[in-house]
Design an enzyme around this catalytic site. Structure first.
Site, mmCIF file in Angstrom:
data_model
loop_
_atom_site.group_PDB
_atom_site.id
_atom_site.type_symbol
_atom_site.label_atom_id
_atom_site.label_comp_id
_atom_site.label_asym_id
_atom_site.label_seq_id
_atom_site.Cartn_x
_atom_site.Cartn_y
_atom_site.Cartn_z
ATOM 1 N N ASP A 42 0.808 -1.224 0.000
ATOM 2 C CA ASP A 42 0.000 0.000 0.000
ATOM 3 C C ASP A 42 0.838 1.270 0.000
ATOM 4 O OD1 ASP A 42 -2.863 -1.144 0.360
ATOM 5 O OD2 ASP A 42 -1.629 -2.199 1.818
ATOM 6 N N ARG A 90 3.361 4.986 17.152
ATOM 7 C CA ARG A 90 3.003 6.109 16.264
ATOM 8 C C ARG A 90 3.731 7.394 16.637
ATOM 9 N NH1 ARG A 90 2.300 2.272 13.093
ATOM 10 N NH2 ARG A 90 0.390 1.062 13.375
ATOM 11 N N ASP A 123 -5.124 4.778 14.287
ATOM 12 C CA ASP A 123 -3.782 5.219 13.904
ATOM 13 C C ASP A 123 -3.790 6.529 13.119
ATOM 14 O OD1 ASP A 123 -2.278 3.303 15.236
ATOM 15 O OD2 ASP A 123 -2.593 1.811 13.654
ATOM 16 N N SER A 135 -4.453 -8.181 8.830
ATOM 17 C CA SER A 135 -3.732 -6.912 8.924
ATOM 18 C C SER A 135 -2.862 -7.002 10.174
ATOM 19 C CB SER A 135 -4.733 -5.763 9.048
ATOM 20 O OG SER A 135 -4.063 -4.621 9.546
HETATM 21 N N1 ARG Z 1 -6.098 -1.883 17.645
HETATM 22 C C1 ARG Z 1 -4.735 -1.519 17.894
HETATM 23 C C2 ARG Z 1 -4.622 -0.060 18.211
HETATM 24 O O1 ARG Z 1 -5.438 0.711 17.790
HETATM 25 C C3 ARG Z 1 -3.810 -1.950 16.796
HETATM 26 C C4 ARG Z 1 -3.981 -1.225 15.475
HETATM 27 C C5 ARG Z 1 -3.214 -1.816 14.323
HETATM 28 N N2 ARG Z 1 -3.546 -3.211 14.157
HETATM 29 C C6 ARG Z 1 -3.331 -3.956 13.080
HETATM 30 N N3 ARG Z 1 -3.562 -5.229 13.195
HETATM 31 N N4 ARG Z 1 -2.924 -3.464 11.951
HETATM 32 O O2 ARG Z 1 -3.687 0.337 18.866
#
Ligand code: ARG
Length: 402
Positions: free
Chosen positions: A14, A95, A124, A175
């Site tokens: 992506d 992040r 995110d 994911s």
């Molecule tokens: N739910 C988690 C959070 O918001 C992880 C987010 C990313 N998860 C993923 N499987 N890509 O912190």
């Protein structure tokens, strides 16, 4: 001069397609920014070459593993932070460190905008953009998946048409987001919340059902930070990595929850955080002997609020900073050793010692050596229960209509 955009680049399909996609949609030059927070996989050099091969005008790569461990994972450990009492904030704390590097890269390369690969449904996007707004308020944000209609199908089609140096065939149903603090897995059949996770979901942990021999470990802490394991000095990054291996082999730190996203959606996520969960257990038990009672009780409230702020993308906020100061102060005497046995999915503390502890044998003992004056307990209890007793008397009077 053309406008410049820095893109948070993972090396995956992506964000590789996003380089050209953003360029075509905005006319800007794209600079790829790859930050290593211990996600494993390809080397930064490979990721850099792919970014350039996909059309980035520059690539900024940073090994931020120690920075992430020291400045993001350690405060999370000291705070004992678990969102909704379960989630050790794996993605949430990565992040802000990526944001810092994005802002640095934007300044370095004269970019006006930051791009990231998040969708419009998750946490995110909020963490990236609130972070950018806070520490780089002059920068704009753009998310091609959310704002420029870059879907998965279009990404595959674009990569094939433009012959990008990225695989489009590998069809992972999940994911995944991972770093040294843990791993998060969602989507696919996990979206049916009645379905149990299958073996292929896991990679940081072995099944706790068939564990190897019990593993006894002694972790030494200094101000709430692990400084040695089994008597050998370690950095925070080494402590996390070693505990990931050892606790992971015992199946410790598997978490399966439906959590409350900031955007109002409930979502199911499988986490693996073997090292962090074992370290948090040890740290909690060391706090049990080193924190004063009221301080410890209040810290539980602070910890919950801190977790919510960090989950909600408020890493750089004033309140989070103030809570950090409180937590740091509580850690002044969190020194000592915790011995625990890891086996079959559990880390069980068996021994603790601290030069700065508050456990007093002479006060606790029922054997000889007792220095506690039991006669003071009676008066204390009379006063401690007085207000409730007075209220009971009132309730009886009212019930009798007097
Ligand atoms: N739910 C988690 C959070 O918001 C992880 C987010 C990313 N998860 C993923 N499987 N890509 O912190």
């Amino acid at each position: 001069m053309k406008e410049r955009i820095v893109l948070a680049y993972s090396g995956g399909l992506d964000t590789s397609v996003a380089i050209g996609w953003i360029g075509e949609a905005t006319g800007a030059e794209v600079i790829a920014v790859a930050v290593d927070v211990g996600q494993g996989g390809e080397s930064l050099e490979t990721v850099r070459d792919r970014a350039l091969g996909c059309g980035a005008v520059e690539a900024y790569v940073a090994d931020a593993r120690d920075e992430f461990a020291n400045e993001y994972c350690m405060p999370t450990l000291q705070t004992g932070a678990l969102y909704q009492n379960h989630y050790p904030l794996i993605s949430a704390i990565s992040r802000p460190v990526i944001v810092k590097h994005l802002v640095t890269a934007a300044k370095q390369f004269g970019a006006t905008t930051v791009a990231h690969g998040c969708t419009g449904k998750g946490n995110d996007q909020v963490r990236f953009e609130v972070g950018i707004q806070t520490i780089g308020p002059e920068l704009k944000c753009i998310a091609p998946v959310r704002d420029l209609a870059l879907t998965r199908d279009k990404a595959i089609e674009y990569a094939e048409k433009n012959d990008l140096p990225i695989e489009t065939t590998k069809n992972n149903p999940f994911s995944i987001d991972q770093n040294v603090w843990g791993r998060a897995v969602e989507t696919g059949y996990l979206e049916d919340i009645w379905n149990a996770p299958t073996k292929d979901v896991y990679s940081y942990t072995d099944s706790p059902e068939f564990p190897p021999a019990p593993d006894e470990v002694t972790i030494s802490f200094r101000q709430g930070i692990p400084v040695a394991i089994d008597g050998v000095a370690v950095t925070p990054l080494e402590a996390i990595e070693q505990m990931n291996r050892r606790a992971g082999a015992q199946g410790i730190g598997r978490i399966d929850i439906v959590e409350d996203r900031l955007v109002g959606i409930k979502s199911r996520e499988i986490y693996e955080a073997p090292g962090p969960m074992a370290l948090m257990e040890a740290h909690k038990h060391l706090e049990n002997i080193t924190l004063e009672r009221e301080q410890a009780r209040f810290k539980a409230t602070v910890s919950q609020r801190w977790s919510e702020l960090v989950y909600d993308g408020q890493w750089f906020s004033p309140l989070k900073r103030s809570l950090d100061t409180f937590v740091a102060d509580t850690q002044r005497h969190v020194n000592g050793d915790i011995r625990m046995v890891m086996h079959g999915g559990r880390a069980v503390v068996e021994g603790r010692r601290s030069e700065t502890g508050l456990y007093r044998f002479d006060l606790a003992t029922y054997d000889t050596g007792d220095t506690f004056d039991q006669s003071s307990a009676r008066g204390f209890i009379d006063i401690f229960g007085l207000s409730a007793k007075v209220a009971t008397e009132r309730d009886e009077r009212v019930a009798e209509g007097k």
